[in-house]
Structures are given as structure tokens and as C-alpha cells.
Enzyme design. Structure first.
Site, PDB file in Angstrom:
ATOM      1  N   GLY A  45       0.773  -1.239   0.000  1.00 43.65           N
ATOM      2  CA  GLY A  45       0.000   0.000   0.000  1.00 43.65           C
ATOM      3  C   GLY A  45       0.802   1.287   0.000  1.00 43.65           C
ATOM      4  O   GLY A  45       0.316   2.319   0.469  1.00 43.65           O
ATOM      5  N   SER A  46       2.017   1.261  -0.562  1.00 43.44           N
ATOM      6  CA  SER A  46       2.800   2.497  -0.584  1.00 43.44           C
ATOM      7  C   SER A  46       2.130   3.564  -1.452  1.00 43.44           C
ATOM      8  O   SER A  46       2.154   4.754  -1.125  1.00 43.44           O
ATOM      9  CB  SER A  46       4.232   2.229  -1.054  1.00 43.44           C
ATOM     10  N   HIS A  62      -1.451   1.228 -13.772  1.00 43.47           N
ATOM     11  CA  HIS A  62      -0.774   0.013 -14.247  1.00 43.47           C
ATOM     12  C   HIS A  62       0.699   0.344 -14.460  1.00 43.47           C
ATOM     13  O   HIS A  62       1.021   1.384 -15.044  1.00 43.47           O
ATOM     14  CB  HIS A  62      -1.405  -0.468 -15.555  1.00 43.47           C
ATOM     15  N   ASP A 117      -7.163  -4.010 -17.475  1.00 44.67           N
ATOM     16  CA  ASP A 117      -6.263  -3.038 -18.107  1.00 44.67           C
ATOM     17  C   ASP A 117      -6.727  -2.562 -19.478  1.00 44.67           C
ATOM     18  O   ASP A 117      -5.906  -2.144 -20.304  1.00 44.67           O
ATOM     19  CB  ASP A 117      -4.833  -3.622 -18.232  1.00 44.67           C
ATOM     20  N   GLU A 123       4.833   6.599 -10.369  1.00 47.95           N
ATOM     21  CA  GLU A 123       3.542   6.408  -9.697  1.00 47.95           C
ATOM     22  C   GLU A 123       3.356   7.439  -8.594  1.00 47.95           C
ATOM     23  O   GLU A 123       2.301   8.091  -8.505  1.00 47.95           O
ATOM     24  CB  GLU A 123       3.465   4.996  -9.110  1.00 47.95           C
ATOM     25  N   LEU A 174      -5.544  -6.409  -6.932  1.00 52.87           N
ATOM     26  CA  LEU A 174      -5.285  -7.495  -7.876  1.00 52.87           C
ATOM     27  C   LEU A 174      -6.507  -8.281  -8.345  1.00 52.87           C
ATOM     28  O   LEU A 174      -6.399  -9.083  -9.257  1.00 52.87           O
ATOM     29  CB  LEU A 174      -4.258  -8.456  -7.264  1.00 52.87           C
TER      30      LEU A 174
END
Length: 196
Positions: free
Chosen positions: A14-15, A105, A146, A175, A86
Site C-alpha cells: 500500500g505504498s 498500471h 487493463d 507512480e 489485484l
């Protein structure tokens, strides 16, 4: 002023979820109201606790049956953000948040997308193919892995010396930099432009 409430769904450490939550801390119109995981022992729930954000563990059957949707509706969630989540999102949940569900993604879609392509698997495939670039894609969620409408992409150069681990580090940096900004732009109705 109307506050838009975000729920973040994550399956692991969960970063990204923490990075998003910190970005919106004290934001005048956007609030991370819930961090939820399909794994009761996922570290992301510990992060939620440390950030004083409500955490929720749910099962795959809760996701499929509509119980998770009920939990989101109970909290008046406006947007759902997938940050390392996921499981495939069922159609009823997508329908409940039309064009209000975003995923990130760790590659430049449509390359290296689809079932089973996440995290380390993506970076290993990029390395094995000898790619000169990789990056991130932020897209709307639809019923196929995706394949939702792409909203934003950012790329980074790779060298032959890059390992799977250094590729992951480069992608994580993208990200952390861009995901919160793109979420903010989408929620506030401003447009994002790709970075290359």
C-alpha cells in the site's frame, strides 16, 4: 463546499495508497475516506491505521456479492481508486461508479497488460524483452483487465544495465509523482496531459 470522498482499494503493502492519502491530507474538496483490502493481513490496512483513515478488510465473495458496494455506498464514496488491487472488478461495481473508478498500471498499456500482469511480473517481462522505455498508465476501469480508457501515461528510459528491481524503482517514482495529481485533475474536472 462539496467534498468528494475517495475509497482506495489495495491488495498489498500500500505504498501508493499512503502516498495518495498524504497528498490529499487537508485538501479542501477531496478526502480519502476509506482504505480497503481483500487481504485482512495486508500492510496497507496498517498504513490506514497510522494515517487515521478508516480501514476495511473484505473477502472476494464480498466483492462479488455486492457487500463491498454496500459498504462504499454506506460511506457515500464518490470515487474508487485501485492502487495495487489485484482482483477483477465485477460489473455491478463498475456500473455503480461510471467513469469514477481509476486504476494505475506499471507499464505503458496496451503493452504488458492483462490478467496476471502486475508488479514484479510486469517489470520482469519488460526486462526480458529488452525494452528501452517503460512507464505508467492511469486509466478508467472497465470489465476487462487493463482495457479501460487511458487517461494519462508517463514514460521513463531504461538501460541494458537496469535490473528488474531498478525498473521497479523507476516506475514507482512515476507512480508517486503522477497518480495523486491525475486523481485530483479527474475529480476536479481538469485535464491531464501525458509526460514522456
Amino acid at each position: 463546499m462539496l467534498v468528494k470522498k475517495i475509497a482506495i482499494l489495495a491488495s498489498g503493502s500500500g505504498s501508493n495508497a499512503e502516498n495518495i492519502a498524504r497528498y490529499f491530507k487537508g485538501h479542501p474538496t477531496i478526502q480519502v475516506a476509506l482504505i480497503a483490502s481483500n487481504k485482512a493481513d495486508a500492510y496497507v490496512l496498517k498504513r490506514a491505521e497510522q494515517l487515521s483513515i478508516e480501514g476495511l478488510a473484505f473477502s472476494k465473495s464480498d466483492l462479488q456479492s455486492g457487500k463491498l458496494l454496500e459498504e462504499l455506498q454506506k460511506r457515500a464514496i464518490d470515487w474508487v481508486i485501485l492502487a495495487g488491487f489485484l482482483l477483477q472488478i465485477p460489473p455491478h461495481l463498475i456500473a455503480a461508479f461510471p467513469e469514477r473508478m481509476l486504476n494505475i498500471h506499471p507499464a505503458l498499456l496496451p503493452a504488458y497488460g492483462g490478467k496476471g500482469m502486475y508488479g514484479h511480473h510486469v517489470h520482469a517481462a519488460v526486462k526480458a524483452a529488452g525494452e528501452s522505455h517503460t512507464g505508467i498508465t492511469i486509466h478508467l476501469v472497465n470489465a476487462a483487465y487493463d482495457e479501460g480508457k487511458i487517461l494519462f501515461q508517463a514514460g521513463v528510459a531504461l538501460s541494458p544495465e537496469d535490473s528488474v528491481e531498478t525498473i521497479a524503482e523507476k516506475v514507482h517514482a512515476l507512480e508517486y509523482r503522477f497518480f495523486p495529481e491525475v486523481i485530483e485533475r479527474q475529480l476536479l474536472g481538469t485535464t491531464a496531459s501525458d509526460e514522456t
